[in-house]
Scaffold this motif. Structure first.
Motif, PDB file in Angstrom:
ATOM      1  N   ASN A 661     -11.139 -17.672  -2.154  1.00  0.00           N
ATOM      2  CA  ASN A 661     -11.463 -16.684  -3.180  1.00  0.00           C
ATOM      3  C   ASN A 661     -11.482 -15.278  -2.590  1.00  0.00           C
ATOM      4  O   ASN A 661     -11.052 -14.310  -3.230  1.00  0.00           O
ATOM      5  N   ARG A 662     -11.969 -15.178  -1.363  1.00  0.00           N
ATOM      6  CA  ARG A 662     -12.005 -13.866  -0.714  1.00  0.00           C
ATOM      7  C   ARG A 662     -10.592 -13.375  -0.385  1.00  0.00           C
ATOM      8  O   ARG A 662     -10.280 -12.192  -0.527  1.00  0.00           O
ATOM      9  N   TYR A 663      -9.737 -14.292   0.059  1.00  0.00           N
ATOM     10  CA  TYR A 663      -8.351 -13.898   0.311  1.00  0.00           C
ATOM     11  C   TYR A 663      -7.632 -13.523  -0.988  1.00  0.00           C
ATOM     12  O   TYR A 663      -6.792 -12.625  -1.011  1.00  0.00           O
ATOM     13  N   ALA A 664      -7.979 -14.207  -2.073  1.00  0.00           N
ATOM     14  CA  ALA A 664      -7.398 -13.853  -3.368  1.00  0.00           C
ATOM     15  C   ALA A 664      -7.801 -12.439  -3.758  1.00  0.00           C
ATOM     16  O   ALA A 664      -6.996 -11.658  -4.294  1.00  0.00           O
ATOM     17  N   GLN A 665      -9.078 -12.104  -3.484  1.00  0.00           N
ATOM     18  CA  GLN A 665      -9.558 -10.753  -3.791  1.00  0.00           C
ATOM     19  C   GLN A 665      -8.837  -9.706  -2.939  1.00  0.00           C
ATOM     20  O   GLN A 665      -8.419  -8.659  -3.440  1.00  0.00           O
ATOM     21  N   LEU A 666      -8.657 -10.003  -1.637  1.00  0.00           N
ATOM     22  CA  LEU A 666      -7.962  -9.060  -0.757  1.00  0.00           C
ATOM     23  C   LEU A 666      -6.497  -8.904  -1.155  1.00  0.00           C
ATOM     24  O   LEU A 666      -5.939  -7.801  -1.106  1.00  0.00           O
ATOM     25  N   ASN A 667      -5.854  -9.994  -1.549  1.00  0.00           N
ATOM     26  CA  ASN A 667      -4.449  -9.912  -1.957  1.00  0.00           C
ATOM     27  C   ASN A 667      -4.281  -9.130  -3.256  1.00  0.00           C
ATOM     28  O   ASN A 667      -3.292  -8.422  -3.435  1.00  0.00           O
ATOM     29  N   ALA A 668      -5.254  -9.252  -4.149  1.00  0.00           N
ATOM     30  CA  ALA A 668      -5.202  -8.466  -5.386  1.00  0.00           C
ATOM     31  C   ALA A 668      -5.294  -6.977  -5.074  1.00  0.00           C
ATOM     32  O   ALA A 668      -4.583  -6.151  -5.655  1.00  0.00           O
ATOM     33  N   LEU A 669      -6.182  -6.635  -4.121  1.00  0.00           N
ATOM     34  CA  LEU A 669      -6.298  -5.240  -3.698  1.00  0.00           C
ATOM     35  C   LEU A 669      -5.027  -4.776  -2.981  1.00  0.00           C
ATOM     36  O   LEU A 669      -4.569  -3.650  -3.167  1.00  0.00           O
ATOM     37  N   ASP A 670      -4.452  -5.667  -2.172  1.00  0.00           N
ATOM     38  CA  ASP A 670      -3.253  -5.300  -1.412  1.00  0.00           C
ATOM     39  C   ASP A 670      -2.089  -4.967  -2.341  1.00  0.00           C
ATOM     40  O   ASP A 670      -1.262  -4.106  -2.033  1.00  0.00           O
ATOM     41  N   LYS A 671      -2.007  -5.654  -3.473  1.00  0.00           N
ATOM     42  CA  LYS A 671      -0.955  -5.336  -4.440  1.00  0.00           C
ATOM     43  C   LYS A 671      -1.086  -3.898  -4.930  1.00  0.00           C
ATOM     44  O   LYS A 671      -0.092  -3.195  -5.120  1.00  0.00           O
ATOM     45  N   LEU A 672      -2.318  -3.465  -5.134  1.00  0.00           N
ATOM     46  CA  LEU A 672      -2.549  -2.078  -5.537  1.00  0.00           C
ATOM     47  C   LEU A 672      -2.157  -1.121  -4.410  1.00  0.00           C
ATOM     48  O   LEU A 672      -1.516  -0.091  -4.632  1.00  0.00           O
ATOM     49  N   ILE A 673      -2.517  -1.492  -3.194  1.00  0.00           N
ATOM     50  CA  ILE A 673      -2.281  -0.616  -2.046  1.00  0.00           C
ATOM     51  C   ILE A 673      -0.791  -0.437  -1.783  1.00  0.00           C
ATOM     52  O   ILE A 673      -0.340   0.659  -1.439  1.00  0.00           O
ATOM     53  N   THR A 674      -0.015  -1.518  -1.956  1.00  0.00           N
ATOM     54  CA  THR A 674       1.429  -1.406  -1.710  1.00  0.00           C
ATOM     55  C   THR A 674       2.096  -0.446  -2.695  1.00  0.00           C
ATOM     56  O   THR A 674       3.212   0.000  -2.450  1.00  0.00           O
ATOM     57  N   GLY A 675       1.404  -0.133  -3.780  1.00  0.00           N
ATOM     58  CA  GLY A 675       1.935   0.869  -4.706  1.00  0.00           C
ATOM     59  C   GLY A 675       2.043   2.241  -4.068  1.00  0.00           C
ATOM     60  O   GLY A 675       2.797   3.099  -4.537  1.00  0.00           O
ATOM     61  N   LEU A 676       1.294   2.467  -2.971  1.00  0.00           N
ATOM     62  CA  LEU A 676       1.383   3.731  -2.232  1.00  0.00           C
ATOM     63  C   LEU A 676       2.431   3.681  -1.125  1.00  0.00           C
ATOM     64  O   LEU A 676       2.635   4.665  -0.422  1.00  0.00           O
ATOM     65  N   GLY A 677       3.069   2.531  -0.949  1.00  0.00           N
ATOM     66  CA  GLY A 677       4.052   2.382   0.112  1.00  0.00           C
ATOM     67  C   GLY A 677       3.518   1.464   1.191  1.00  0.00           C
ATOM     68  O   GLY A 677       2.803   0.493   0.910  1.00  0.00           O
ATOM     69  N   ASP A 678       3.831   1.756   2.432  1.00  0.00           N
ATOM     70  CA  ASP A 678       3.337   0.967   3.564  1.00  0.00           C
ATOM     71  C   ASP A 678       2.392   1.853   4.373  1.00  0.00           C
ATOM     72  O   ASP A 678       2.784   2.500   5.340  1.00  0.00           O
ATOM     73  N   ILE A 679       1.119   1.860   3.980  1.00  0.00           N
ATOM     74  CA  ILE A 679       0.178   2.806   4.584  1.00  0.00           C
ATOM     75  C   ILE A 679      -0.143   2.461   6.037  1.00  0.00           C
ATOM     76  O   ILE A 679      -0.696   3.295   6.757  1.00  0.00           O
ATOM     77  N   GLU A 680       0.211   1.257   6.468  1.00  0.00           N
ATOM     78  CA  GLU A 680      -0.041   0.906   7.870  1.00  0.00           C
ATOM     79  C   GLU A 680       0.848   1.711   8.821  1.00  0.00           C
ATOM     80  O   GLU A 680       0.613   1.727  10.029  1.00  0.00           O
ATOM     81  N   GLN A 681       1.872   2.367   8.269  1.00  0.00           N
ATOM     82  CA  GLN A 681       2.719   3.220   9.104  1.00  0.00           C
ATOM     83  C   GLN A 681       2.100   4.594   9.343  1.00  0.00           C
ATOM     84  O   GLN A 681       2.589   5.361  10.171  1.00  0.00           O
ATOM     85  N   ILE A 682       1.032   4.896   8.611  1.00  0.00           N
ATOM     86  CA  ILE A 682       0.393   6.203   8.771  1.00  0.00           C
ATOM     87  C   ILE A 682      -0.425   6.225  10.057  1.00  0.00           C
ATOM     88  O   ILE A 682      -1.223   5.324  10.323  1.00  0.00           O
ATOM     89  N   VAL A 683      -0.197   7.248  10.853  1.00  0.00           N
ATOM     90  CA  VAL A 683      -0.929   7.410  12.108  1.00  0.00           C
ATOM     91  C   VAL A 683      -2.269   8.063  11.795  1.00  0.00           C
ATOM     92  O   VAL A 683      -2.322   9.194  11.295  1.00  0.00           O
ATOM     93  N   ILE A 684      -3.346   7.330  12.046  1.00  0.00           N
ATOM     94  CA  ILE A 684      -4.683   7.848  11.756  1.00  0.00           C
ATOM     95  C   ILE A 684      -5.096   8.790  12.878  1.00  0.00           C
ATOM     96  O   ILE A 684      -5.147   8.407  14.050  1.00  0.00           O
ATOM     97  N   LYS A 685      -5.365  10.039  12.515  1.00  0.00           N
ATOM     98  CA  LYS A 685      -5.728  11.046  13.520  1.00  0.00           C
ATOM     99  C   LYS A 685      -7.214  11.366  13.448  1.00  0.00           C
ATOM    100  O   LYS A 685      -7.812  11.305  12.396  1.00  0.00           O
TER     101      LYS A 685
END
Length: 685
Positions: A661-685
């Protein structure tokens, strides 16, 4: 301190390459001096059609002496068990031409400190031939004599003066000296420059304005004075006028402006024909009255003085009238035929030997434009106009006027279409389908023209990809990158969010000619233009990569919008926290993909319940329809609930149902996040 002049004397260079070559010489000399540590106070460039030069003032007598440190072996390897210098230490010292005793211990290593002595300026400047002059690169080259060496144009003389002394070097068989060449007709061939400080004045006395900026200012002042004296309007502020002024500046060394005239009857020709004849073909400046109407006069510039200027004026008038007579003939002849006559000829016109005819291209564009029009919700009347435009929009290619003045394709199409009875909307679309013609040119403004422009460019891209004629590196002979940029800019200008992947898939299914096209490759090619636009606008490379990733439907406008949104919020104080929170969700979600609805009954702690309540009503489609900014704001609002969630929740719970259930919740959020592109490519400064 001394002054220095370097001049490369050439045969006449192409006008469009003079300015860029002058800048290149400045950059190369600047880099050369920095590399050799030779200081100067100021560098001034010069250029004419026959020369490229730089003058250095306040040049140091020699390069600066510097201390250099080089790291050697580690200290624990410096001596052997007897306390003698090891072979490693001795070898390092010998290589630095010092004794081992002169080595310094620092940071656990042996270091050699040596001083690099300064070098006299003349000795350094003697390397300009091989390190600067011969290293220049151009888009156009020539070879001469028996030399294998090539250059923008043959080198005829070289000047290299340090004060009053010649700096000795050569390029091929051309030796440096202090002799330059004055104006080809107004001066003696060879002119001696007494010293570097006399360079500009010596050439001025020999009827050469070597300073390109001063020469351009002189030309502009002369043109404006004639126009003012005659009460004519002369607009030199437009891009076209500035380009012409730059070109004229680069074909003269001693400018003298003059005015000419032509018969009033030629004003019956379309304005664009007259302007093209004057500006593009003869390098003339057109003038208007205070109402903006063309006058039967022109302005031009000769490379010389006012002697026999009347003959020059008469000669230019004669050349222009001959071209206008041709235009009158074609204009009258073209109107003796119909659009159908021209379309019959278009059917035989080859688009590309691997692709087919222009007519076949138009048939495909007609189908694609119809699909685009329906997807964009055009009215029945708009679709009817669009359909008619697609049937005829290339007809003017077969007219005599476009054959003579190819710059007028589209322009004459609009003009003739109106003469042949087409409505204004259809006629204007014929003009606009070529837009934009460059990265900065205006895009098609009308709906019909914009849809036709997009369809025409998309068909070119898809069919050339199908024929395996894909741009590689800097090679793009068919202008497909320019076409892709045009598609992106037009969609952005009209804020048209299109599922391009679906549109092109339908187009591919209906056209066997493009059945082999890799549409994912086409979408990537188009997305690359979004990347370039963002990069050109100064957006960070990591944000460009993030925002242009995960392109699912080919909605290029949304891809551009979310990249812009990420760039905008990268300056926010909480941007790092937001990105870290969202990235953590995406990383964990990728470990176990569970596509299931979240069950509230299985949420055990307050933090996961709070995150569920904060996100349950968020819908990616709805948010994307509101725009990338709305999606970012919605996700940014989840930063604190996400942080609290991870602080208090173990995702990999021992109970399988809770974990899933927790992974389902994270995957639902991840679908929203991918709408911004691939944010893991952003270098956090």
């Amino acid at each position: 301190m001394a002054d220095f002049i370097l001049e490369i004397g050439l045969e006449e260079m192409p006008a469009h390459l003079v300015t860029s070559s002058e800048k290149q010489l400045v950059d190369r000399v600047s880099d050369f001096l920095d590399e050799h540590r030779l200081d100067y106070e100021e560098m001034k460039p010069f250029s004419t059609p026959r020369r490229l030069a730089v003058e250095l003032t306040g040049l140091a007598a020699g390069s600066k002496a510097v201390e250099e440190e080089k790291r050697g072996p580690a200290v624990d390897r410096a001596k052997d068990e007897n306390g003698d210098w090891s072979k490693a230490a001795q070898g390092f010292a010998r290589g630095q031409k010092i004794t081992p005793e002169a080595l310094i211990e620092k940071d656990g290593y042996l270091w050699a400190k040596t001083e690099i002595a300064g070098v006299p300026a003349a000795e350094i400047l003697a390397k300009l031939g091989t390190e600067v002059v011969e290293k220049m690169t151009f888009s156009t080259y020539m070879k001469w004599g028996n030399h294998s060496f090539s250059y923008i144009r043959p080198i005829r003389w070289l000047v290299a003066l340090l004060g009053q002394n010649v700096v000795d070097f050569s390029v091929l068989d051309v030796q440096t000296g202090q002799t330059t060449r004055g104006h080809r007709f107004l001066s003696t061939e060879n002119v001696t420059i007494p010293s570097a400080t006399d360079y500009e004045q010596t050439l001025q006395d020999a009827f050469v304005m070597a300073d390109a900026a001063k020469r351009k200012s002189t030309i502009q002042a002369q043109l404006e004075k004639i126009a003012q004296d005659q009460n004519w309007d002369l607009d030199l502020t437009t891009d076209q006028a500035q380009d012409l002024l730059e070109e004229v500046n680069n074909i003269v060394e001693w400018p003298t402006a003059f005015a000419g005239k032509f018969d009033q009857k030629y004003l019956d020709l379309p304005k664009e024909v007259l302007v093209t004849s004057m500006r593009d073909h003869q390098r003339f400046f057109f003038v208007t009255d205070d109402q903006g109407e063309l006058l039967p006069h022109f302005l031009s510039v000769r490379n010389g003085n006012e002697e026999n200027l009347a003959n020059v004026v008469a000669g230019n008038e004669k050349v222009l009238v001959a071209r206008l007579e041709d235009a009158v003939f074609f204009y009258q002849e073209d109107q003796q035929k119909s659009i159908d006559d021209y379309m019959d000829r278009v059917k035989k016109l080859v688009f590309h030997e691997k692709i087919g005819t222009v007519y076949e291209h138009m048939v495909r564009v007609r189908a694609l434009a119809g699909q685009l029009g329906q997807a964009l919700g055009l009215s029945y009347e708009e679709l009817s106009d669009l359909n008619r435009a697609t049937e005829i929009y290339k007809f003017d290619l077969m007219t005599g006027m476009v054959g003579e003045f190819d710059e007028l394709q589209g322009v004459m199409g609009e003009h003739y279409a109106k003469l042949f009875g087409e409505n204004d909307v259809v006629a204007h679309a014929i003009l606009e389908h070529y837009l934009p013609t460059s990265a900065t040119d205006e895009v098609a403004d009308s709906k019909i023209g914009a849809v036709l422009a997009v369809a025409d460019k998309l068909d070119s891209i898809v069919t050339f990809f199908a024929a395996d004629l894909i741009p590689s590196g800097a090679n793009d002979p068919y202008g497909l990158r320019r076409a892709a940029t045009g598609v992106v800019r037009t969609l952005e200008a009209h804020d048209w969010h299109l599922d391009l992947l679906s549109v092109l898939a339908n187009f591919k299914d209906q056209n066997k000619d493009v059945a082999d096209t890799d549409l994912a490759q086409v979408i990537t090619f188009l997305t690359d233009r979004v990347k370039k636009q963002a990069a050109d606008a100064g957006v960070r490379s990591d944000i460009v990569s993030a925002g242009t990733a995960n392109v699912v439907t080919g909605d290029l406008v949304y891809v551009a919008d979310r990249t812009e949104a990420l760039a905008k919020h990268a300056k926010d104080a909480n941007f790092r926290d937001v990105m870290e929170a969202l990235s953590r969700v995406s990383r964990l979600a990728s470990k176990e993909r569970i596509e299931a609805a979240v069950k509230p009954s299985l949420l055990e702690n307050e933090q996961e319940k709070a995150l569920y309540e904060a996100s349950k009503d968020l819908n990616l489609v709805d948010l994307e329809n509101q725009g990338a900014e709305a999606l970012y704001q919605a996700l940014a609002a989840l930063q604190e609930p996400i942080a609290a969630y991870f602080e208090n929740t173990l995702v990999n719970d021992k109970k399988t149902a809770v974990k899933n259930n927790r992974y389902a919740q994270l995957n639902a959020l991840d679908k929203l996040i991918t709408g911004l592109g691939d944010i893991e490519q952003i270098v956090i400064k």
